[in-house]
Design a protein around this motif. Structure first.
Motif, PDB file in Angstrom:
ATOM      1  N   ALA A  58       0.836  -1.360   0.109  1.00 51.83           N
ATOM      2  CA  ALA A  58      -0.564  -0.420  -0.301  1.00 51.83           C
ATOM      3  C   ALA A  58       0.797   1.461   0.030  1.00 51.83           C
ATOM      4  CB  ALA A  58      -1.095  -0.138   1.272  1.00 51.83           C
ATOM      5  N   ALA A  59       1.991   1.284   0.695  1.00 48.20           N
ATOM      6  CA  ALA A  59       2.870   2.683   0.234  1.00 48.20           C
ATOM      7  C   ALA A  59       2.862   3.127  -0.782  1.00 48.20           C
ATOM      8  CB  ALA A  59       4.366   1.968   1.248  1.00 48.20           C
ATOM      9  N   PRO A  60       3.618   2.803  -1.472  1.00 42.59           N
ATOM     10  CA  PRO A  60       3.316   3.360  -3.057  1.00 42.59           C
ATOM     11  C   PRO A  60       2.299   3.845  -3.548  1.00 42.59           C
ATOM     12  CG  PRO A  60       4.301   1.144  -3.713  1.00 42.59           C
ATOM     13  CD  PRO A  60       3.436   0.983  -2.221  1.00 42.59           C
ATOM     14  N   SER A  61       1.134   3.460  -2.792  1.00 38.35           N
ATOM     15  CA  SER A  61      -0.056   4.515  -3.460  1.00 38.35           C
ATOM     16  C   SER A  61      -0.250   5.560  -2.540  1.00 38.35           C
ATOM     17  CB  SER A  61      -1.255   3.048  -3.011  1.00 38.35           C
ATOM     18  OG  SER A  61      -0.999   2.051  -3.704  1.00 38.35           O
ATOM     19  N   VAL A  62       0.481   5.725  -1.330  1.00 36.52           N
ATOM     20  CA  VAL A  62       0.115   7.037  -0.939  1.00 36.52           C
ATOM     21  C   VAL A  62       1.070   8.364  -1.285  1.00 36.52           C
ATOM     22  CG1 VAL A  62       0.543   7.639   1.634  1.00 36.52           C
ATOM     23  CG2 VAL A  62      -0.137   5.689   1.453  1.00 36.52           C
ATOM     24  N   LEU A  65      -1.798  10.729  -3.329  1.00 32.25           N
ATOM     25  CA  LEU A  65      -2.074  11.839  -2.248  1.00 32.25           C
ATOM     26  C   LEU A  65      -1.642  13.063  -2.826  1.00 32.25           C
ATOM     27  CD1 LEU A  65      -2.754   9.769   0.717  1.00 32.25           C
ATOM     28  CD2 LEU A  65      -4.586  10.429  -1.040  1.00 32.25           C
ATOM     29  N   ALA A  66       0.067  12.835  -3.116  1.00 37.52           N
ATOM     30  CA  ALA A  66       0.495  13.895  -3.222  1.00 37.52           C
ATOM     31  C   ALA A  66      -0.554  15.239  -4.420  1.00 37.52           C
ATOM     32  CB  ALA A  66       1.828  14.214  -3.456  1.00 37.52           C
ATOM     33  N   ASP A  67      -1.215  14.770  -5.240  1.00 37.67           N
ATOM     34  CA  ASP A  67      -1.759  15.162  -6.482  1.00 37.67           C
ATOM     35  C   ASP A  67      -3.042  15.276  -6.293  1.00 37.67           C
ATOM     36  OD1 ASP A  67       0.395  14.180  -8.027  1.00 37.67           O
ATOM     37  OD2 ASP A  67      -0.188  12.311  -9.149  1.00 37.67           O
ATOM     38  N   LEU A  68      -3.658  15.098  -5.314  1.00 44.03           N
ATOM     39  CA  LEU A  68      -4.848  15.158  -4.653  1.00 44.03           C
ATOM     40  C   LEU A  68      -5.243  15.875  -3.468  1.00 44.03           C
ATOM     41  CD1 LEU A  68      -6.374  10.880  -5.209  1.00 44.03           C
ATOM     42  CD2 LEU A  68      -6.713  13.089  -7.092  1.00 44.03           C
ATOM     43  N   LEU A  69      -4.087  15.902  -2.616  1.00 42.21           N
ATOM     44  CA  LEU A  69      -3.829  16.562  -1.667  1.00 42.21           C
ATOM     45  C   LEU A  69      -3.045  17.982  -1.119  1.00 42.21           C
ATOM     46  CD1 LEU A  69      -5.357  13.767   1.104  1.00 42.21           C
ATOM     47  CD2 LEU A  69      -6.801  15.643  -0.295  1.00 42.21           C
ATOM     48  N   GLY A  70      -1.996  17.588  -2.314  1.00 37.79           N
ATOM     49  CA  GLY A  70      -0.970  17.959  -1.727  1.00 37.79           C
ATOM     50  C   GLY A  70       0.190  17.634  -1.461  1.00 37.79           C
ATOM     51  N   ALA A  71       1.764  18.636  -2.024  1.00 39.43           N
ATOM     52  CA  ALA A  71       2.494  17.860  -1.502  1.00 39.43           C
ATOM     53  C   ALA A  71       2.971  17.122  -0.286  1.00 39.43           C
ATOM     54  CB  ALA A  71       3.578  18.429  -2.391  1.00 39.43           C
ATOM     55  N   ARG A  72       2.524  17.530   0.966  1.00 38.25           N
ATOM     56  CA  ARG A  72       3.491  17.126   2.113  1.00 38.25           C
ATOM     57  C   ARG A  72       1.642  15.847   2.436  1.00 38.25           C
ATOM     58  NH1 ARG A  72       4.573  22.618   5.809  1.00 38.25           N
ATOM     59  NH2 ARG A  72       5.715  23.953   3.820  1.00 38.25           N
ATOM     60  N   ALA A  73       0.550  15.881   1.796  1.00 38.37           N
ATOM     61  CA  ALA A  73       0.057  14.511   2.044  1.00 38.37           C
ATOM     62  C   ALA A  73       0.945  13.385   2.388  1.00 38.37           C
ATOM     63  CB  ALA A  73      -1.077  14.351   1.024  1.00 38.37           C
ATOM     64  N   PRO A  74       1.338  12.743   1.518  1.00 35.02           N
ATOM     65  CA  PRO A  74       2.179  11.569   1.923  1.00 35.02           C
ATOM     66  C   PRO A  74       3.227  11.572   3.172  1.00 35.02           C
ATOM     67  CG  PRO A  74       2.946  11.951  -0.087  1.00 35.02           C
ATOM     68  CD  PRO A  74       2.489  13.219   0.141  1.00 35.02           C
ATOM     69  N   ASN A  75       4.015  12.712   3.179  1.00 34.29           N
ATOM     70  CA  ASN A  75       5.019  12.723   5.114  1.00 34.29           C
ATOM     71  C   ASN A  75       3.398  12.833   5.411  1.00 34.29           C
ATOM     72  OD1 ASN A  75       6.971  13.271   3.013  1.00 34.29           O
ATOM     73  ND2 ASN A  75       6.642  15.534   3.048  1.00 34.29           N
TER      74      ASN A  75
END
Length: 123
Positions: A58-62, A65-75
């Protein structure tokens, strides 16, 4: 490039994170073997291993989220997962200096559950 760290420190932070993940993965196997009683040890190891593999898949799919919620979302997601795991570890029992449990009753005795169960059955 990372939104929080300067570019020169991003590679170092990534390598430190990779080291921490590898160490935690190895520790899970040692601790899991000590935590579960003998009849349930294989099941416990299998569930722990499966959970780790699912997280790895699942980790690579996180990153998406950068495209949807912003660059800091995966962090935020990875940092939050780490913080929750650290807090969860505090709930696990100490195993140092104790014999490995051989039966489920040994686990109950170590956690003080059997005496409560016996007291409630006798009343």
């Amino acid at each position: 490039s990372c939104a929080v760290l300067p570019a020169s420190l991003t590679a170092g932070a990534a390598m430190l994170g990779k080291f921490a993940i590898s160490a935690a993965f190895a520790i899970v196997f040692v601790y899991t073997a000590e935590l579960f009683p003998t009849p349930l040890r294989n099941v416990g190891m299998g569930v722990s291993s499966s959970a780790a593999r699912i997280g790895g898949m699942a980790a690579p799919s996180v990153i998406l989220l950068a495209d949807l919620l912003g660059a800091r979302a995966p962090n935020v997601v990875f940092g939050s997962a780490g913080a929750v795991a650290c807090c969860g570890v505090l709930l696990l029992p100490e195993t140092k200096g104790r014999p490995m449990p051989e039966t489920v009753a040994d686990c109950d005795d170590a956690r003080g559950r059997s005496s409560r169960r016996r007291n409630s059955m006798s009343t």
